[in-house]
Motif scaffolding. Sequence first.
Motif, short mmCIF file in Angstrom:
data_model
loop_
_atom_site.label_atom_id
_atom_site.label_comp_id
_atom_site.label_asym_id
_atom_site.label_seq_id
_atom_site.Cartn_x
_atom_site.Cartn_y
_atom_site.Cartn_z
N GLY A 208 0.45 -1.21 0.20
CA GLY A 208 0.36 0.28 -0.25
C GLY A 208 0.95 1.05 -0.35
N ILE A 209 0.27 2.14 0.12
CA ILE A 209 0.64 3.88 0.29
C ILE A 209 0.94 4.58 1.90
CG2 ILE A 209 0.56 6.27 -0.51
CD1 ILE A 209 0.37 4.00 -2.55
N HIS A 210 2.30 4.50 2.18
CA HIS A 210 2.83 4.72 3.11
C HIS A 210 3.20 5.83 3.38
CE1 HIS A 210 2.18 0.28 4.04
NE2 HIS A 210 3.05 0.24 3.05
N ALA A 211 2.74 6.42 4.90
CA ALA A 211 3.55 8.01 4.85
C ALA A 211 5.52 7.50 5.48
CB ALA A 211 3.17 8.46 6.17
N TRP A 212 6.74 8.35 5.12
CA TRP A 212 7.60 8.26 4.65
C TRP A 212 7.77 9.57 5.19
CZ3 TRP A 212 11.35 8.61 0.65
CH2 TRP A 212 12.30 7.85 0.76
N ALA A 213 8.84 9.36 6.40
CA ALA A 213 9.49 10.39 7.57
C ALA A 213 11.08 10.89 6.10
CB ALA A 213 9.97 9.73 8.83
N PRO A 214 11.51 10.68 5.55
CA PRO A 214 12.39 11.25 5.04
C PRO A 214 12.17 12.71 4.37
CG PRO A 214 12.66 9.24 4.07
CD PRO A 214 11.67 9.32 5.46
#
Length: 125
Positions: free
Chosen positions: A39-45
């Motif tokens: 799926g589509i996940h939030a990503w920190a960088p």
Amino acid sequence: MATPDAHLPYQVPIDGYARGAFHFAGMASAGSVLALPSGIHAWAPTTPAEIDSGALERVLAEAVRIELLLIGTGMDPWPLPDALRWRLRDAGISVDTLPTRAAASTYNVLLAEGRAVAAALLALP
């Protein structure tokens, strides 16, 4: 459908991107995203300098379902450090880095072709 880690639990094309957000499946997500088979996940960088094996941990965990990882590096090209390229290659993942717009577009084309593709996309300012 709500999920504990606030992600869309299936892979979809990226419909648009601008001003720190990505649009997909009729939704918007502020900040960078990972578009993975899960799926589509939030990503920190937020910058290429923050992209390391820790930032790509979720990608590496799904390596058996990914042939190619496209890394969207924001507005400018960025050379992937050799150590990270080899880490991904050892996991069976080819990788290419491109500015985010090109990475998102290429991801959409390959996804539509049914390829085992994933994208790690830095949000654009």
